[in-house]
Structure formats: structure tokens, C-alpha cells
Design a protein around this motif. Sequence first.
Motif, PDB file in Angstrom:
ATOM      1  N   THR A 117       1.192  -6.787   2.283  1.00 17.25           N
ATOM      2  CA  THR A 117       2.563  -7.138   2.638  1.00 17.25           C
ATOM      3  C   THR A 117       3.213  -6.033   3.468  1.00 17.25           C
ATOM      4  N   ASP A 118       3.025  -4.771   3.052  1.00 16.02           N
ATOM      5  CA  ASP A 118       3.624  -3.653   3.778  1.00 16.02           C
ATOM      6  C   ASP A 118       2.997  -2.348   3.288  1.00 16.02           C
ATOM      7  N   VAL A 119       3.273  -1.276   4.035  1.00 11.95           N
ATOM      8  CA  VAL A 119       2.837   0.071   3.664  1.00 11.95           C
ATOM      9  C   VAL A 119       4.098   0.878   3.356  1.00 11.95           C
ATOM     10  N   ILE A 120       4.089   1.568   2.222  1.00 13.57           N
ATOM     11  CA  ILE A 120       5.253   2.336   1.788  1.00 13.57           C
ATOM     12  C   ILE A 120       4.847   3.800   1.642  1.00 13.57           C
ATOM     13  N   ASP A 121       5.678   4.676   2.160  1.00 16.65           N
ATOM     14  CA  ASP A 121       5.441   6.114   2.071  1.00 16.65           C
ATOM     15  C   ASP A 121       5.772   6.597   0.662  1.00 16.65           C
ATOM     16  N   LYS A 122       4.858   7.380   0.080  1.00 13.22           N
ATOM     17  CA  LYS A 122       5.108   7.980  -1.229  1.00 13.22           C
ATOM     18  C   LYS A 122       6.116   9.112  -1.092  1.00 13.22           C
ATOM     19  N   PRO A 123       6.846   9.378  -2.119  1.00 10.65           N
ATOM     20  CA  PRO A 123       6.860   8.708  -3.408  1.00 10.65           C
ATOM     21  C   PRO A 123       7.698   7.435  -3.352  1.00 10.65           C
ATOM     22  N   LEU A 124       7.349   6.487  -4.197  1.00  7.71           N
ATOM     23  CA  LEU A 124       8.126   5.265  -4.317  1.00  7.71           C
ATOM     24  C   LEU A 124       9.444   5.626  -5.000  1.00  7.71           C
ATOM     25  N   SER A 125      10.535   5.320  -4.346  1.00  8.77           N
ATOM     26  CA  SER A 125      11.857   5.621  -4.901  1.00  8.77           C
ATOM     27  C   SER A 125      12.597   4.314  -5.183  1.00  8.77           C
ATOM     28  N   GLU A 126      13.694   4.414  -5.901  1.00 14.65           N
ATOM     29  CA  GLU A 126      14.497   3.224  -6.192  1.00 14.65           C
ATOM     30  C   GLU A 126      15.015   2.608  -4.898  1.00 14.65           C
ATOM     31  N   GLU A 127      15.395   3.440  -3.945  1.00 16.13           N
ATOM     32  CA  GLU A 127      15.880   2.936  -2.660  1.00 16.13           C
ATOM     33  C   GLU A 127      14.782   2.197  -1.905  1.00 16.13           C
ATOM     34  N   LYS A 128      13.579   2.774  -1.857  1.00 19.42           N
ATOM     35  CA  LYS A 128      12.451   2.101  -1.191  1.00 19.42           C
ATOM     36  C   LYS A 128      12.104   0.799  -1.901  1.00 19.42           C
ATOM     37  N   LEU A 129      12.151   0.822  -3.230  1.00 16.42           N
ATOM     38  CA  LEU A 129      11.871  -0.381  -3.990  1.00 16.42           C
ATOM     39  C   LEU A 129      12.901  -1.459  -3.697  1.00 16.42           C
ATOM     40  N   ARG A 130      14.178  -1.083  -3.707  1.00 13.76           N
ATOM     41  CA  ARG A 130      15.255  -2.051  -3.431  1.00 13.76           C
ATOM     42  C   ARG A 130      15.108  -2.630  -2.030  1.00 13.76           C
ATOM     43  N   THR A 131      14.807  -1.799  -1.044  1.00 14.08           N
ATOM     44  CA  THR A 131      14.624  -2.271   0.333  1.00 14.08           C
ATOM     45  C   THR A 131      13.443  -3.212   0.423  1.00 14.08           C
ATOM     46  N   MET A 181       0.851  -1.183   0.000  1.00 17.27           N
ATOM     47  CA  MET A 181       0.000   0.000   0.000  1.00 17.27           C
ATOM     48  C   MET A 181       0.889   1.236   0.000  1.00 17.27           C
ATOM     49  N   LEU A 182       0.494   2.211  -0.802  1.00 15.13           N
ATOM     50  CA  LEU A 182       1.232   3.468  -0.922  1.00 15.13           C
ATOM     51  C   LEU A 182       0.399   4.595  -0.326  1.00 15.13           C
ATOM     52  N   SER A 183       1.063   5.486   0.395  1.00 14.93           N
ATOM     53  CA  SER A 183       0.358   6.639   0.943  1.00 14.93           C
ATOM     54  C   SER A 183       1.322   7.812   1.054  1.00 14.93           C
ATOM     55  N   SER A 184       0.786   9.006   0.780  1.00 14.30           N
ATOM     56  CA  SER A 184       1.618  10.206   0.905  1.00 14.30           C
ATOM     57  C   SER A 184       1.703  10.671   2.353  1.00 14.30           C
ATOM     58  N   GLY A 185       0.946  10.070   3.215  1.00 16.74           N
ATOM     59  CA  GLY A 185       1.008  10.389   4.638  1.00 16.74           C
ATOM     60  C   GLY A 185       0.642   9.167   5.446  1.00 16.74           C
TER      61      GLY A 185
END
Length: 172
Positions: free
Chosen positions: A152-166, A132-136
Motif C-alpha cells: 500500500t505504501d512505504v513509511i519511514d521509521k519510526p512509526l509515529s502517531e502522526e504518520k499513523l493518522r496520516t 513497508m517500514l524502513s529506517s532509510g
Amino acid sequence: MVEKEVGIAHLFLLIKLLHSLHNALRHYNTLTLYHLILVYMTMKNVHSVFIVDDDPTNNMICKKMIEKSGFSENVTCYTDANEALKQLQSLDNSNDFPQVIFLDINMPPTSGWEFLTQYQKLSISKPLKIFMLSSGISDEHIKKAKEINIVTDVIDKPLSEEKLRTTVSKYI
């Protein structure tokens, strides 16, 4: 057939890596070359990814970043959660079913939470990782996501290459 597809995917990644190395040798310094090699060697590749977000600009940015990173060459974007649900249902018995979905939490008219409720009713048999993606991201979002076993997890926007790799190294 699956082994052949995996072999082709690895061959495609190798060709892409060699092309990037060739360009890096012509245009970039050693540190950039090292970074390119590290990204390709550490990033696992998945066959198909869906991005479900009502913001077309965010979808385009995520798609380009996912493709550039080598995570997936098959990225499909949806600005309407209901269209994504219809496509998932039609792909259930297909090799094109996505392995990963990046799902925006706050979307009109169907929110990410409503998408999850409807997805669970579809009785789809294929395994899937939903991020799930959220800006806040709030504590409430994290708590609610943990209560839904298909997230699976919640990811803070924006999705970056580093966040994707992690994320990939942790869950894929």
C-alpha cells in the motif's frame, strides 16, 4: 455476526474515549483534552494488526502507539517473517486475519521483500493493507514497492502517531 462485532468495537472505543476524557479532565489542560478528542474522532479502528520487524524494541513501541491511538486493540508482533507467514496462512478463513501489516524492509533471515514474494504464493483470499517500514527510505525502495501491487505504501521509521493518522486517513 459482523455487525455485532463492529457495534462492540465502536462501543469499546466509546468507553475508551470516555475513560480518557475522564482522566484528561483530572490531569490535563484543555489543549490536551482537545487533542485526545481529535485523535479518537479521526482515527479509524481496525480489528487486527500485525507488525513484522526483527527489532523487538521497535515492535513494542509500535504496538503501544497503535493501541494508545485507538487504531487497533489487537496488535501481534513478529520478529521472524516466516512465523508471520505461517500465522497468516492459518488465519486465512478466520475473523482474526489482520487488516493491516506493518512490515520492515530489512530483516534477517527473511527480508520484507522475500516476505512479500512468499505471501503472494499463499493465495490468501482476505483483503490486506501492507505498509513497508524502513529506517532509510531510498528511491529504490519506493520504486520497488510500487512495482509490487500488494504494498500500500512505504513509511519511514519510526512509526509515529502522526504518520499513523496520516496513513489511516489516506488508505483505510
